[in-house]
Design a protein around this motif. Structure first.
Motif, PDB file in Angstrom:
ATOM      1  N   ILE A 143       5.428   9.396   5.015  1.00  0.00           N
ATOM      2  CA  ILE A 143       4.343   9.085   6.381  1.00  0.00           C
ATOM      3  C   ILE A 143       6.244   8.015   6.943  1.00  0.00           C
ATOM      4  O   ILE A 143       5.648   7.397   7.845  1.00  0.00           O
ATOM      5  N   ASP A 144       7.012   7.180   7.024  1.00  0.00           N
ATOM      6  CA  ASP A 144       8.638   7.350   7.154  1.00  0.00           C
ATOM      7  C   ASP A 144       8.787   7.941   8.871  1.00  0.00           C
ATOM      8  O   ASP A 144       9.084   7.982   9.706  1.00  0.00           O
ATOM      9  N   GLU A 145       8.202   9.019   8.490  1.00  0.00           N
ATOM     10  CA  GLU A 145       8.929  10.280   9.965  1.00  0.00           C
ATOM     11  C   GLU A 145       8.073  10.388  10.958  1.00  0.00           C
ATOM     12  O   GLU A 145       6.922   9.847  10.773  1.00  0.00           O
ATOM     13  N   PRO A 146       9.268  10.625  11.723  1.00  0.00           N
ATOM     14  CA  PRO A 146       7.759  10.354  13.238  1.00  0.00           C
ATOM     15  C   PRO A 146       6.815  10.470  13.305  1.00  0.00           C
ATOM     16  O   PRO A 146       6.054   9.719  13.926  1.00  0.00           O
ATOM     17  N   ARG A 198       1.532   7.490  13.984  1.00  0.00           N
ATOM     18  CA  ARG A 198       0.691   7.479  14.772  1.00  0.00           C
ATOM     19  C   ARG A 198      -0.746   7.575  13.696  1.00  0.00           C
ATOM     20  O   ARG A 198      -1.972   7.320  13.625  1.00  0.00           O
ATOM     21  N   GLY A 199      -0.206   8.032  12.257  1.00  0.00           N
ATOM     22  CA  GLY A 199      -1.345   8.124  11.735  1.00  0.00           C
ATOM     23  C   GLY A 199      -1.045   9.703  10.797  1.00  0.00           C
ATOM     24  O   GLY A 199       0.229  10.549  11.044  1.00  0.00           O
ATOM     25  N   PHE A 200      -1.704   9.552   9.679  1.00  0.00           N
ATOM     26  CA  PHE A 200      -1.754  10.766   8.980  1.00  0.00           C
ATOM     27  C   PHE A 200      -2.908  11.390   8.319  1.00  0.00           C
ATOM     28  O   PHE A 200      -4.209   9.985   8.447  1.00  0.00           O
ATOM     29  N   ILE A 201      -3.394  12.473   7.681  1.00  0.00           N
ATOM     30  CA  ILE A 201      -4.686  12.974   6.889  1.00  0.00           C
ATOM     31  C   ILE A 201      -4.130  13.064   5.437  1.00  0.00           C
ATOM     32  O   ILE A 201      -3.091  14.523   5.510  1.00  0.00           O
ATOM     33  N   LEU A 202      -4.975  12.556   4.458  1.00  0.00           N
ATOM     34  CA  LEU A 202      -4.496  12.817   3.308  1.00  0.00           C
ATOM     35  C   LEU A 202      -5.074  13.874   2.748  1.00  0.00           C
ATOM     36  O   LEU A 202      -6.419  13.708   2.916  1.00  0.00           O
ATOM     37  N   ASP A 203      -5.548  14.945   1.910  1.00  0.00           N
ATOM     38  CA  ASP A 203      -6.194  15.667   1.247  1.00  0.00           C
ATOM     39  C   ASP A 203      -5.650  16.359   0.156  1.00  0.00           C
ATOM     40  O   ASP A 203      -4.703  16.446  -0.429  1.00  0.00           O
ATOM     41  N   GLY A 204      -6.545  16.322  -0.837  1.00  0.00           N
ATOM     42  CA  GLY A 204      -6.206  16.567  -2.317  1.00  0.00           C
ATOM     43  C   GLY A 204      -5.904  14.638  -2.532  1.00  0.00           C
ATOM     44  O   GLY A 204      -5.242  15.534  -3.948  1.00  0.00           O
ATOM     45  N   PHE A 205      -5.707  13.808  -2.117  1.00  0.00           N
ATOM     46  CA  PHE A 205      -4.633  12.827  -2.964  1.00  0.00           C
ATOM     47  C   PHE A 205      -5.461  11.840  -2.269  1.00  0.00           C
ATOM     48  O   PHE A 205      -5.350  11.344  -1.293  1.00  0.00           O
TER      49      PHE A 205
END
Length: 197
Positions: A72-75, A79-86
């Motif tokens: 999640i430190d990568e460029p 703006r955000g992320f989606i965690l799927d399966g965790f």
């Protein structure tokens, strides 16, 4: 927008995550993919994971959270992320929360695709039959017995994660048995509501 998609196997998390990647322009973080990428890249945490995987053991929560921490430190994840399966367990949910807090971040929402387990098994049997009829190989996890076992594991381990997010006011339930388009609309409504808050 930092989201978690919860729900048992076959609920449609992957389908909805791929759609959200396009509409929100944020990455879907699959722990399996990230583990393989970290191992391939030879990062310090990837080397730890490789040693564990080569021994045949399960990768610890600390390693998985460490890989998410690096990712999640990568460029593209700024703006955000989606965690799927965790997270799959309460310990993972707590570790994720602590790791995000250490970065001054928090989740925006945990969206659970709720399902009717017997109907979900029927859906999987149908999906396998359709693949076979089309001359395509059925997914390995579409075997009804394999699927029932995965569903049991989900109910045993991951069901504890739902109350954790409900207590924090982050849980939003969406009917995962609805048609794909309706599920998408319901998820988009949650995302809009959270973004406006």
């Amino acid at each position: 927008m930092r989201l978690i998609l919860l729900g048992p196997p076959g609920a449609g998390k992957g389908t909805q995550a791929q759609r959200l990647v396009k509409t929100l322009n944020i990455p879907q973080l699959s722990t399996g993919d990230m583990l393989r990428a970290a191992v391939a890249a030879g990062t310090p945490i990837g080397l730890k994971a490789k040693a564990v995987m080569e021994s045949g053991a399960l990768v610890s929560d600390d390693i998985v959270v460490g890989i998410i921490n690096d990712r999640i430190d990568e460029p593209d994840a700024k703006r955000g992320f989606i965690l799927d399966g965790f997270p799959r367990t309460l310990a993972q949910a707590r570790a994720l929360e602590a790791m995000l807090a250490a970065k001054g971040l928090k989740l925006d929402a945990a969206i659970e695709l709720t399902v009717d387990a017997p109907k979900l098994v029927e859906r999987i049997v149908q999906r396998a039959a359709e693949a076979k009829a089309a001359g395509m190989p059925a997914r390995k996890d579409d075997d009804p017995e394999v699927f029932k076992s995965r569903l049991g594991a989900y109910e045993r381990d991951t069901a504890a994660v739902t109350p954790f997010y409900r207590e924090r006011g982050l849980l939003h339930e969406v009917d995962g048995m609805a048609p794909i388009g309706d599920v998408a609309k319901a998820i988009d409504a949650v995302v809009s509501e959270v973004a406006a808050a």
